[in-house]
Design an enzyme around this catalytic site. Structure first.
Site, mmCIF file in Angstrom:
data_model
loop_
_atom_site.group_PDB
_atom_site.id
_atom_site.type_symbol
_atom_site.label_atom_id
_atom_site.label_comp_id
_atom_site.label_asym_id
_atom_site.label_seq_id
_atom_site.Cartn_x
_atom_site.Cartn_y
_atom_site.Cartn_z
ATOM 1 N N ARG A 118 -1.784 68.276 -86.064
ATOM 2 C CA ARG A 118 -2.501 67.028 -85.823
ATOM 3 C C ARG A 118 -3.578 67.163 -84.755
ATOM 4 O O ARG A 118 -4.694 66.667 -84.915
ATOM 5 C CB ARG A 118 -1.504 65.932 -85.411
ATOM 6 N N LYS A 153 -23.006 58.880 -73.827
ATOM 7 C CA LYS A 153 -22.067 57.967 -74.494
ATOM 8 C C LYS A 153 -21.083 58.773 -75.341
ATOM 9 O O LYS A 153 -21.067 58.708 -76.565
ATOM 10 C CB LYS A 153 -22.830 56.952 -75.338
ATOM 11 N N LYS A 185 -32.621 54.499 -64.363
ATOM 12 C CA LYS A 185 -32.622 53.540 -65.464
ATOM 13 C C LYS A 185 -32.810 52.120 -64.936
ATOM 14 O O LYS A 185 -33.058 51.909 -63.744
ATOM 15 C CB LYS A 185 -31.346 53.691 -66.282
ATOM 16 N N GLU A 219 -36.800 55.508 -66.694
ATOM 17 C CA GLU A 219 -36.823 54.620 -67.857
ATOM 18 C C GLU A 219 -37.689 53.394 -67.560
ATOM 19 O O GLU A 219 -37.620 52.833 -66.464
ATOM 20 C CB GLU A 219 -35.398 54.174 -68.173
ATOM 21 N N ASP A 240 -37.803 52.505 -73.389
ATOM 22 C CA ASP A 240 -36.555 51.930 -73.876
ATOM 23 C C ASP A 240 -36.799 50.686 -74.718
ATOM 24 O O ASP A 240 -37.439 49.725 -74.265
ATOM 25 C CB ASP A 240 -35.657 51.579 -72.686
#
Length: 313
Positions: A118, A153, A185, A219, A240
């Protein structure tokens, strides 16, 4: 273990080693944690049902087409459970395959194979799913200059494996962690704005503090922010959630003074249009945060026992 670049096959080693650019310590930590989670006190089912001296041969089979990633990770899981298990990889990482193809052959003590099954499948399915979707994005921008890159992410604890999977699909990696490069950012800029610090002043001050080898990216989410940012001397500017028309205008304003990265809401349906605006990089969080695990299975090969097989009468 199989060399993922050549497809050469050998018995799996007793401990996991580097797989491509996956750091050995990261791979070892993932495997140890996953095996402890899955069988903290052993596999009671196999120990109750399967004779201790039973052996098994099984195939890693594709239920659907895709791009392989994690073949050697699959082998490393088997080795971590039992160094006597032999894994023969039939495909190298990055190779495409069709539904029904055999990707690997496993042989060894049946209890060991079943205990590792598994965890080994979970990792190779996850990695191959990422490689497969990455390959689709890469194919969609093939006629442009743009590179497809991943983001942070990623699944906590699996970043090294998932970034390897992106590379297997033909994509590229963004910064590995917060320690690798500067990427200011919207929230960083919001803190500066609350203190009344102009963005260009902050960029110049950061450049003074940073070593010459550190990449600096900022950004922006408005056209009017581009000139102050580029003029202050960034290496990359991230546009962005810009529309395609805004991206084209942004690329023209930058004029080659920095790399231009497009980010935000990128999908398979929109990526070609975004890439065609002339940006250098398209970052896609969906490569890792939304990739579906590929349907792969481990099938034990059952051979008739000549002692018990029906006889002609």
């Amino acid at each position: 273990m199989t060399d993922i670049t050549t497809g050469a096959t050998a018995a799996a080693p007793t401990t996991p080693t580097a797989v491509g650019a996956i750091p050995p310590h990261a791979l070892r930590r993932v495997i140890e944690t996953a095996l402890e989670e899955d069988a903290p006190w052993g596999d009671v089912t196999s120990e109750a049902f399967v004779p201790a001296d039973a052996t098994a041969t099984a195939t890693l089979a594709a239920r659907e087409p895709g791009v392989l990633s994690g073949g050697a990770v699959f082998a490393a899981v088997m080795a971590a459970v039992d160094p006597g298990i032999v894994v023969t990889l039939e495909r190298a990482d990055g190779a495409t395959f069709a539904a029904g193809d055999t990707l690997a052959i496993v042989s060894g003590a049946a209890r060991s194979v079943l205990r590792a099954e598994r965890v080994a499948l979970n990792l190779v399915q996850r990695m191959s799913g990422i490689a497969t979707v990455t390959a689709r994005y890469v194919a969609a921008v093939a006629d442009t200059r743009a590179r497809i890159v991943d983001t942070r992410k990623t699944t906590p604890g699996l970043r090294a494996l998932e970034r390897h999977a992106v590379r297997c699909g033909g994509g590229h990696n963004h910064r590995t962690s917060l320690s690798d490069a500067v990427l200011a950012k919207d929230n960083h800029l919001a803190v500066l704005a609350a203190r009344g610090v102009p963005i260009e002043e902050a960029i110049r001050a950061a450049r003074e503090r940073l070593g010459h080898t550190v990449h600096l990216e900022v950004e922006v989410d408005r056209i009017d922010q581009i000139e102050p940012v580029v003029g202050a001397g960034v290496d990359t500017i991230m546009l962005d959630n810009f529309t395609p028309d805004m991206l084209r205008a942004g690329v023209a304003l930058v004029g080659g003074r920095a790399l231009v990265e497009a980010s935000g809401g990128v999908t398979l349906e929109s990526v070609a249009t975004i890439a065609a605006t002339g940006v250098d990089i398209v970052s896609v969080g969906a490569l890792t945060h939304s990739a579906r695990a590929l349907d792969l299975g481990l099938d034990v090969v059952v051979e008739p026992d000549v002692a018990t097989a029906p006889r002609d009468r």
